[in-house]
Design a protein around this motif. Structure first.
Motif, mmCIF file in Angstrom:
data_model
loop_
_atom_site.group_PDB
_atom_site.id
_atom_site.type_symbol
_atom_site.label_atom_id
_atom_site.label_comp_id
_atom_site.label_asym_id
_atom_site.label_seq_id
_atom_site.Cartn_x
_atom_site.Cartn_y
_atom_site.Cartn_z
ATOM 1 N N LYS A 50 10.014 8.828 51.617
ATOM 2 C CA LYS A 50 8.712 9.044 51.019
ATOM 3 C C LYS A 50 8.801 8.437 49.620
ATOM 4 C CE LYS A 50 7.495 11.434 54.582
ATOM 5 N NZ LYS A 50 6.573 10.844 55.593
ATOM 6 N N VAL A 51 7.872 7.575 49.299
ATOM 7 C CA VAL A 51 7.999 6.795 48.063
ATOM 8 C C VAL A 51 7.158 7.410 46.952
ATOM 9 C CG1 VAL A 51 7.725 4.537 46.996
ATOM 10 C CG2 VAL A 51 8.459 4.710 49.382
ATOM 11 N N LEU A 52 7.823 7.666 45.832
ATOM 12 C CA LEU A 52 7.152 8.174 44.641
ATOM 13 C C LEU A 52 6.975 7.017 43.660
ATOM 14 C CD1 LEU A 52 6.091 10.373 42.736
ATOM 15 C CD2 LEU A 52 8.467 10.878 42.106
ATOM 16 N N GLN A 53 5.764 6.456 43.626
ATOM 17 C CA GLN A 53 5.452 5.401 42.663
ATOM 18 C C GLN A 53 5.053 6.041 41.336
ATOM 19 O OE1 GLN A 53 2.364 2.910 44.319
ATOM 20 N NE2 GLN A 53 3.815 1.651 45.466
ATOM 21 N N ILE A 54 5.632 5.532 40.249
ATOM 22 C CA ILE A 54 5.322 6.067 38.916
ATOM 23 C C ILE A 54 4.822 4.916 38.047
ATOM 24 C CG2 ILE A 54 6.200 7.347 36.928
ATOM 25 C CD1 ILE A 54 8.353 8.516 38.689
ATOM 26 N N PRO A 55 3.503 4.666 38.038
ATOM 27 C CA PRO A 55 2.961 3.547 37.247
ATOM 28 C C PRO A 55 2.895 3.888 35.762
ATOM 29 C CG PRO A 55 1.192 4.704 38.375
ATOM 30 C CD PRO A 55 2.475 5.338 38.844
ATOM 31 N N TYR A 56 3.011 2.862 34.948
ATOM 32 C CA TYR A 56 3.000 3.072 33.496
ATOM 33 C C TYR A 56 1.655 3.595 33.008
ATOM 34 C CZ TYR A 56 0.011 -0.946 32.422
ATOM 35 O OH TYR A 56 -1.060 -1.798 32.315
ATOM 36 N N THR A 57 0.601 3.427 33.809
ATOM 37 C CA THR A 57 -0.722 3.909 33.416
ATOM 38 C C THR A 57 -0.826 5.434 33.501
ATOM 39 O OG1 THR A 57 -1.442 3.510 35.699
ATOM 40 C CG2 THR A 57 -1.904 1.793 34.080
ATOM 41 N N GLU A 58 0.123 6.068 34.201
ATOM 42 C CA GLU A 58 0.089 7.523 34.361
ATOM 43 C C GLU A 58 1.273 8.223 33.703
ATOM 44 O OE1 GLU A 58 -0.141 8.326 38.523
ATOM 45 O OE2 GLU A 58 -1.964 7.150 38.833
ATOM 46 N N PHE A 59 2.300 7.458 33.378
ATOM 47 C CA PHE A 59 3.534 8.048 32.848
ATOM 48 C C PHE A 59 3.967 7.241 31.637
ATOM 49 C CE2 PHE A 59 8.111 8.356 32.482
ATOM 50 C CZ PHE A 59 8.403 9.682 32.766
ATOM 51 N N SER A 60 4.066 7.915 30.496
ATOM 52 C CA SER A 60 4.452 7.217 29.270
ATOM 53 C C SER A 60 5.745 7.801 28.712
ATOM 54 C CB SER A 60 3.348 7.334 28.214
ATOM 55 O OG SER A 60 3.787 6.798 26.977
ATOM 56 N N PRO A 61 6.715 6.945 28.394
ATOM 57 C CA PRO A 61 7.953 7.435 27.770
ATOM 58 C C PRO A 61 7.706 8.147 26.443
ATOM 59 C CG PRO A 61 8.228 5.181 28.557
ATOM 60 C CD PRO A 61 6.772 5.498 28.663
ATOM 61 N N LYS A 62 6.559 7.899 25.824
ATOM 62 C CA LYS A 62 6.254 8.515 24.537
ATOM 63 C C LYS A 62 5.689 9.929 24.683
ATOM 64 C CE LYS A 62 5.350 4.083 22.251
ATOM 65 N NZ LYS A 62 4.347 3.271 21.503
ATOM 66 N N ASP A 63 5.317 10.298 25.904
ATOM 67 C CA ASP A 63 4.802 11.650 26.113
ATOM 68 C C ASP A 63 5.908 12.681 25.905
ATOM 69 O OD1 ASP A 63 2.284 10.735 26.689
ATOM 70 O OD2 ASP A 63 2.567 10.741 28.868
ATOM 71 N N LYS A 64 5.512 13.899 25.619
ATOM 72 C CA LYS A 64 6.488 14.977 25.483
ATOM 73 C C LYS A 64 7.168 15.226 26.831
ATOM 74 C CE LYS A 64 4.082 17.360 21.724
ATOM 75 N NZ LYS A 64 3.440 18.624 21.280
ATOM 76 N N LEU A 65 8.383 15.727 26.768
ATOM 77 C CA LEU A 65 9.152 15.955 27.988
ATOM 78 C C LEU A 65 8.424 16.901 28.931
ATOM 79 C CD1 LEU A 65 11.719 15.603 29.652
ATOM 80 C CD2 LEU A 65 12.747 17.483 28.342
ATOM 81 N N VAL A 66 7.820 17.937 28.402
ATOM 82 C CA VAL A 66 7.129 18.900 29.260
ATOM 83 C C VAL A 66 5.972 18.230 30.002
ATOM 84 C CG1 VAL A 66 5.609 19.670 27.389
ATOM 85 C CG2 VAL A 66 6.062 21.184 29.335
ATOM 86 N N THR A 67 5.294 17.285 29.345
ATOM 87 C CA THR A 67 4.189 16.565 29.995
ATOM 88 C C THR A 67 4.703 15.689 31.125
ATOM 89 O OG1 THR A 67 2.975 16.532 27.897
ATOM 90 C CG2 THR A 67 2.259 14.989 29.599
ATOM 91 N N ARG A 68 5.823 15.017 30.886
ATOM 92 C CA ARG A 68 6.398 14.152 31.924
ATOM 93 C C ARG A 68 6.903 14.969 33.106
ATOM 94 N NH1 ARG A 68 10.920 11.282 29.207
ATOM 95 N NH2 ARG A 68 10.580 12.504 27.333
ATOM 96 N N VAL A 69 7.502 16.112 32.818
ATOM 97 C CA VAL A 69 8.006 16.979 33.893
ATOM 98 C C VAL A 69 6.847 17.487 34.751
ATOM 99 C CG1 VAL A 69 9.104 19.196 34.378
ATOM 100 C CG2 VAL A 69 10.098 17.653 32.676
ATOM 101 N N GLN A 70 5.775 17.887 34.109
ATOM 102 C CA GLN A 70 4.610 18.377 34.854
ATOM 103 C C GLN A 70 4.027 17.286 35.750
ATOM 104 O OE1 GLN A 70 2.059 19.785 31.707
ATOM 105 N NE2 GLN A 70 3.105 21.772 31.541
ATOM 106 N N TYR A 71 4.031 16.049 35.264
ATOM 107 C CA TYR A 71 3.517 14.939 36.072
ATOM 108 C C TYR A 71 4.382 14.737 37.319
ATOM 109 C CZ TYR A 71 2.595 10.166 37.592
ATOM 110 O OH TYR A 71 2.318 9.063 38.358
ATOM 111 N N ILE A 72 5.707 14.739 37.158
ATOM 112 C CA ILE A 72 6.608 14.549 38.300
ATOM 113 C C ILE A 72 6.431 15.686 39.310
ATOM 114 C CG2 ILE A 72 9.013 14.397 39.018
ATOM 115 C CD1 ILE A 72 8.091 11.934 37.537
ATOM 116 N N GLU A 73 6.342 16.901 38.824
ATOM 117 C CA GLU A 73 6.157 18.049 39.724
ATOM 118 C C GLU A 73 4.867 17.914 40.525
ATOM 119 O OE1 GLU A 73 6.251 21.352 37.065
ATOM 120 O OE2 GLU A 73 8.420 21.676 37.290
#
Length: 563
Positions: free
Chosen positions: A527-550
């Motif tokens: 099952k492929v998890l695509q993570i485009p730069y338009t939805e995921f930013s390295p500059k976001d806080k860690l908690v924001t990135r974790v919530q997106y992955i979840e």
């Protein structure tokens, strides 16, 4: 003065003082002259020598000594006076150039400015400065173009900038001809100011000149883009093709200008009856720019379908390659007709073997390729044709590897690619992509950190990398990889990070080749998890990135549970 027999008389210059030395024993005597010290000898007991008496009289006479001291000081002043040297040729030239700068800055009208151009030492920098000033004056209506466009002094400036080697006479030159040449070879901010005085054809000529020279002058390109976009004149198909090709070659995908060109292409296409070459050029450049402008792609597809009799095989193939690049197939009968035409093409109709490979690979991306077409690219005879042109390029070898992988997974028993073609094919990330992937991996540490649960930097063996592999159960809890391989109740997840270069322009969706990567991984059970730069930013806080992955993981698991 008579010669002295017993003692010698000499004048020495020491530390700015004049010293008279008479004999071997001397007494110091001060004189009123500034900084002057005179040594006077004591009387010697040499009465039998008349010369000594004359010496005593000489040294005892203050008046005579004062005259000598004055003469000494006069000679000292002559020695210390600095010699004024003539300026060197280099410094003289620098002075003249600085003088010209001042004259240019002080010029307030056309006459005083062009008089400066008569100077024989006008440099290229001065010429560009004067032409820029004329451009500003013309834009502000301070002077008219007709006031100076044929003036020999202005034409001299143009020739200095253009460095023309032709033997054209002054009378045959015009401002338009010279300015297009000037702008074609200069890329400074000052040159960009001249753009406003050019017509649309002249600006396109400048863009082509920059492309031919491979000169990516950002200030000049921005000025061109702005002024071309604001032109009221319609950009016809030929001009559009020239502009798009130059923009692709210079890697200058200005979105505003691209939209303007695409809209004009849509307007001009219906009146084009038989010129398929210009349509082919436009289509190819849009693919190189990865520009997913759906209305213009639909219009081009319609035109090709309606004029298929006038189209060459390469015209059809180029359109399919561009549609596959941006992963867009218009939802129309024309698009289906175009695909059917492409499916009917033969390898012999392509100008090169590599063109046939590009067409078949593009049909695979669009999920329209025939099995026979795919197998034809893996035949030893076809591989030999590719090798006849030299070593097979890395991008072509990757395409062959993906075609081979698809056939192996979708149609077991199909012919396989010779192993030596896939050996040594480098699969690496760019620096920007590595940074983006690393930020994703840092986020995953909040889910799984042990190597038993997460595998990084995975080589698919199919010509591309995927960023990570892990497994979760129905509740999104991590599962060790060794227990997940044959467990149907566990979801094996492959991670694909998509940065700017993995996405189409205009519509930010994954490029066709990335969608093919996803399909190939799905064929392998992921099952492929695509993570485009338009939805995921390295500059976001860690908690924001974790919530997106979840959130994305739950979507994948829930969707898989429903199927």
């Amino acid at each position: 003065m008579q010669a002295v027999d017993v003692v010698s008389c000499e004048m020495l210059k020491l530390s700015g003082q004049v010293i008279w030395r008479l004999g071997s024993r001397a007494a110091v005597r001060k004189y009123s002259g500034p900084s002057a010290t005179v040594f006077k000898t004591e009387k010697l007991d040499l009465s039998t020598n008349t010369s000594d008496k004359r010496i005593e009289q000489l040294t005892g006479d203050d008046k005579d000594n004062s005259g000598l001291v004055a003469a000494a000081f006069a000679s000292l002043q002559d020695i210390d006076t600095p010699i004024v040297k003539k300026p060197s040729p280099k410094s003289a030239k620098t002075s003249r150039l600085a003088h010209l700068d001042g004259l240019i800055s002080q010029a307030t009208d056309l006459s005083t400015l062009l008089v400066v151009a008569e100077n024989p030492v006008v440099s290229r920098r001065h010429a560009l400065k004067m032409v820029s000033i004329l451009s500003e004056w013309t834009s502000s209506n301070k002077v008219k173009l007709t006031d100076f466009e044929k003036d020999p002094r202005f034409l001299k400036l143009c020739r200095i900038l253009a460095r023309s080697t032709t033997s054209q006479t002054i009378g045959s030159l015009t401002m338009a001809e010279d300015l297009s040449t000037v702008l074609g070879i200069t890329g400074d901010d000052e040159a960009a100011r001249l753009i406003t005085n050019l017509t649309l054809p002249q600006m396109i000529k400048v863009m082509k000149a920059l492309q031919n020279k491979g000169r990516r002058s950002t200030p000049l390109l921005r000025a061109l883009s702005h002024n071309i976009t604001n032109q009221a004149e319609i950009i016809d198909l030929k001009k559009s093709a020239d502009l798009l090709y130059a923009m692709a070659a210079l890697n200058f995908p200005d979105p505003v200008l691209l939209d303007r060109i695409c809209n004009d292409v849509i307007e001009c296409l219906p009146s084009n009856e038989d010129k398929s070459a210009v349509v082919n050029s436009i289509t190819t450049s849009l693919g190189l720019l990865k520009y997913r402008h759906e209305p213009v792609l639909s219009a081009i597809t319609d035109w090709l379908h309606q004029h298929v009799a006038q189209c060459r095989a390469t015209d059809i193939a180029s359109a399919v390659v561009t549609l596959a690049t941006v992963d867009y197939l218009p939802p129309s009968d024309s698009a289906q007709g175009l695909i059917q035409t492409a499916l009917s093409l033969k390898e012999e109709e392509m100008t090169k073997s590599s063109s046939w490979l590009d067409l078949v690979f593009s049909l695979l991306i669009l999920n329209k390729a025939k099995k026979t077409q795919l197998e034809s690219t893996l035949q030893p005879e076809f591989i030999d044709k590719l090798l006849s042109a030299g070593e097979i390029p890395i991008p072509s070898r990757r395409k062959l590897m993906m075609i081979d992988a698809f056939l192996h997974l979708a149609s077991p028993g199909s012919p396989r690619l010779p192993e030596d073609i896939s050996v040594g094919v480098p699969v690496v990330y760019t620096k920007e992509k590595s940074f983006y992937v690393q930020s994703i991996m840092d986020t995953f540490k909040s889910f799984v950190s042990a190597e038993a649960f997460l595998k990084k930097d995975c080589n698919s063996g199919m010509g591309f990398l995927y960023d990570a592999e892990f497994a979760v159960d129905a509740k999104c809890h991590p599962v060790p990889l060794d227990k997940a391989e044959n467990n149907k109740s566990v979801f094996r997840i492959a991670v694909l990070g998509l940065d700017y270069h993995d996405m189409a322009r205009k519509s930010a969706v994954p490029l066709g080749i990335n969608q093919l990567h996803t399909r190939l991984l799905e064929l392998k059970g992921f099952k492929v998890l695509q993570i485009p730069y338009t939805e995921f930013s390295p500059k976001d806080k860690l908690v924001t990135r974790v919530q997106y992955i979840e959130k994305r993981l739950k979507e994948i698991v829930n969707k898989s549970g429903q199927t």
